[in-house]
Write a protein that holds these residues in place. Structure first.
Motif, PDB file in Angstrom:
ATOM      1  N   UNK A  63       7.015  46.926  -4.032  1.00 23.21           N
ATOM      2  CA  UNK A  63       7.631  45.851  -4.793  1.00 23.21           C
ATOM      3  C   UNK A  63       9.133  45.745  -4.550  1.00 23.21           C
ATOM      4  N   UNK A  64       9.661  46.631  -3.746  1.00 23.09           N
ATOM      5  CA  UNK A  64      11.095  46.589  -3.451  1.00 23.09           C
ATOM      6  C   UNK A  64      11.318  45.708  -2.240  1.00 23.09           C
ATOM      7  N   UNK A  65      11.731  44.536  -2.482  1.00 20.50           N
ATOM      8  CA  UNK A  65      11.940  43.573  -1.398  1.00 20.50           C
ATOM      9  C   UNK A  65      13.058  42.623  -1.780  1.00 20.50           C
ATOM     10  N   UNK A  66      13.601  41.959  -0.790  1.00 19.53           N
ATOM     11  CA  UNK A  66      14.673  40.999  -1.024  1.00 19.53           C
ATOM     12  C   UNK A  66      14.407  39.754  -0.180  1.00 19.53           C
ATOM     13  N   UNK A  67      14.611  38.592  -0.786  1.00 21.36           N
ATOM     14  CA  UNK A  67      14.432  37.315  -0.094  1.00 21.36           C
ATOM     15  C   UNK A  67      15.799  36.675   0.115  1.00 21.36           C
ATOM     16  N   UNK A  68      16.090  36.353   1.355  1.00 21.36           N
ATOM     17  CA  UNK A  68      17.409  35.804   1.698  1.00 21.36           C
ATOM     18  C   UNK A  68      17.237  34.555   2.570  1.00 21.36           C
ATOM     19  N   UNK A  69      18.309  33.790   2.637  1.00 14.13           N
ATOM     20  CA  UNK A  69      18.330  32.601   3.483  1.00 14.13           C
ATOM     21  C   UNK A  69      19.371  32.781   4.584  1.00 14.13           C
ATOM     22  N   UNK A  70      19.043  32.307   5.768  1.00  8.99           N
ATOM     23  CA  UNK A  70      19.969  32.350   6.898  1.00  8.99           C
ATOM     24  C   UNK A  70      20.242  30.946   7.398  1.00  8.99           C
ATOM     25  N   UNK A  71      21.502  30.637   7.632  1.00  9.04           N
ATOM     26  CA  UNK A  71      21.898  29.292   8.050  1.00  9.04           C
ATOM     27  C   UNK A  71      22.465  29.317   9.463  1.00  9.04           C
ATOM     28  N   UNK A  72      22.021  28.368  10.279  1.00 10.77           N
ATOM     29  CA  UNK A  72      22.614  28.120  11.591  1.00 10.77           C
ATOM     30  C   UNK A  72      22.984  26.641  11.644  1.00 10.77           C
ATOM     31  N   UNK A  73      24.160  26.350  12.154  1.00 13.97           N
ATOM     32  CA  UNK A  73      24.652  24.966  12.150  1.00 13.97           C
ATOM     33  C   UNK A  73      25.413  24.684  13.434  1.00 13.97           C
ATOM     34  N   UNK A  74      25.159  23.536  14.019  1.00 16.30           N
ATOM     35  CA  UNK A  74      25.868  23.112  15.229  1.00 16.30           C
ATOM     36  C   UNK A  74      26.199  21.627  15.136  1.00 16.30           C
TER      37      UNK A  74
ATOM     38  N   UNK B 157      17.217  28.679  19.995  1.00 12.39           N
ATOM     39  CA  UNK B 157      18.525  29.317  19.837  1.00 12.39           C
ATOM     40  C   UNK B 157      18.976  29.297  18.382  1.00 12.39           C
ATOM     41  N   UNK B 158      18.800  28.152  17.711  1.00 13.93           N
ATOM     42  CA  UNK B 158      19.253  28.042  16.333  1.00 13.93           C
ATOM     43  C   UNK B 158      18.380  28.863  15.383  1.00 13.93           C
ATOM     44  N   UNK B 159      17.094  28.982  15.676  1.00 11.15           N
ATOM     45  CA  UNK B 159      16.220  29.829  14.864  1.00 11.15           C
ATOM     46  C   UNK B 159      16.682  31.286  14.940  1.00 11.15           C
ATOM     47  N   UNK B 160      17.046  31.726  16.147  1.00  9.85           N
ATOM     48  CA  UNK B 160      17.526  33.103  16.315  1.00  9.85           C
ATOM     49  C   UNK B 160      18.803  33.331  15.519  1.00  9.85           C
ATOM     50  N   UNK B 161      19.698  32.348  15.538  1.00  6.27           N
ATOM     51  CA  UNK B 161      20.951  32.466  14.797  1.00  6.27           C
ATOM     52  C   UNK B 161      20.692  32.510  13.289  1.00  6.27           C
TER      53      UNK B 161
ATOM     54  N   UNK C  43      14.694  22.202   8.924  1.00  9.43           N
ATOM     55  CA  UNK C  43      15.565  21.599   9.922  1.00  9.43           C
ATOM     56  C   UNK C  43      16.066  20.240   9.433  1.00  9.43           C
ATOM     57  N   UNK C  44      17.313  19.954   9.724  1.00  8.74           N
ATOM     58  CA  UNK C  44      17.863  18.649   9.361  1.00  8.74           C
ATOM     59  C   UNK C  44      18.899  18.229  10.391  1.00  8.74           C
ATOM     60  N   UNK C  45      18.989  16.934  10.607  1.00  9.77           N
ATOM     61  CA  UNK C  45      20.002  16.359  11.494  1.00  9.77           C
ATOM     62  C   UNK C  45      20.739  15.302  10.692  1.00  9.77           C
TER      63      UNK C  45
ATOM     64  N   UNK D 165      28.688  11.946  16.799  1.00  9.63           N
ATOM     65  CA  UNK D 165      28.351  13.352  16.639  1.00  9.63           C
ATOM     66  C   UNK D 165      27.260  13.514  15.581  1.00  9.63           C
ATOM     67  N   UNK D 166      26.451  14.553  15.740  1.00  9.75           N
ATOM     68  CA  UNK D 166      25.414  14.873  14.771  1.00  9.75           C
ATOM     69  C   UNK D 166      25.525  16.352  14.381  1.00  9.75           C
ATOM     70  N   UNK D 167      25.236  16.636  13.110  1.00 10.21           N
ATOM     71  CA  UNK D 167      25.252  18.008  12.615  1.00 10.21           C
ATOM     72  C   UNK D 167      23.807  18.475  12.469  1.00 10.21           C
ATOM     73  N   UNK D 168      23.454  19.491  13.246  1.00 14.09           N
ATOM     74  CA  UNK D 168      22.103  20.046  13.217  1.00 14.09           C
ATOM     75  C   UNK D 168      22.127  21.327  12.392  1.00 14.09           C
TER      76      UNK D 168
END
Length: 231
Positions: free
Chosen positions: A35-46, A171-175, A206-208, A216-219
């Motif tokens: 039961x010891x777990x942590x949920x986090x979010x990771x952001x990549x932006x270009x 690439x962005x998924x890895x980041x 995913x969002x653009x 320009x677009x922000x991914x």
């Protein structure tokens, strides 16, 4: 002999109880750690250049004589086409002239007071290109420069798109995953633990979006990952 037999039986019983205790402790520890777990979010932006643009411009006119309105608008369209050619659009975009759009103002009038002119007519040009920066720069000055040629644009709208997202996705998924892991590690350090392994992981959101510069677009990619923790 009987005495030694009892000692052996007692030793076996004690060893069994010890092993049983160890198994119970291990089970409790496993249950606790489960039961010891942590949920986090990771952001990549270009921020990337859009690679496709559709620029729609239009001119309009009103009157009672359709042929006169058509002639007026065709003259304005000719001026626009010459302007685009002078600005070296040829070879960089495809220009399509749309049919006339006609509104009969008298037919649509619901009151006794009819509009002064019967017809409202619009004609549009659709400019499609992959050179988004060029179109953006041309669009910024076109309305004013055409006004100097007595052409008032009724519509002037460009839609920019980024179509190569699939190439950028791995690439962005890895980041995003790396960013999530960094956050999880920080949380684990604060709780005097270490991250163990990934328990759950989503495919990412995913969002653009439009950036501050028109072409320009922000991914953005946001990954949600759950890690187990251990001491």
């Amino acid at each position: 002999m009987e005495k030694y037999g009892k000692l052996i039986q007692s030793a076996i019983l004690a060893l069994g109880l010890l092993l049983l205790g160890l198994c119970i402790k291990s089970g409790i520890d496993n249950f606790t750690n489960k039961d010891r777990r942590v949920t986090v979010k990771g952001l990549a932006e270009k921020v990337v250049d859009a690679d496709h643009v559709t620029w729609n411009i239009s001119v309009s006119g009103i009157g009672d004589d359709l042929n006169a309105i058509f002639s007026l608008l065709n003259g304005k369209v000719d001026i626009i086409q010459r302007y685009l050619k002078e600005n070296k659009l040829e070879g960089k975009a495809t220009v399509t002239i749309q049919p006339f759009s006609i509104t009969d103002n008298h037919a649509n009038a619901w009151s006794e007071q009819r509009p002064a002119f019967r017809y409202s007519v619009t004609r549009s040009l659709s400019i499609v290109s992959n050179d988004t920066k060029f179109i953006s720069e041309l669009k910024q000055k076109a309305a004013d420069e055409l006004l100097e040629r007595n052409v008032i644009l009724d519509g002037d709208y460009a839609e920019y798109e980024y179509t190569k997202f699939q190439e950028l996705k791995p690439e962005m998924m890895s980041e995003a995953i790396a960013a999530a892991e960094k956050t999880a590690q920080q949380f684990a350090e604060n709780s005097h633990s270490t991250i163990n392994k990934i328990v759950e992981a989503g495919q990412g959101e995913f969002s653009i979006e439009s950036a501050d510069i028109p072409f320009k677009k922000k991914v953005r990619v946001v990954s949600t990952i759950t890690y187990s923790l251990k001491d």
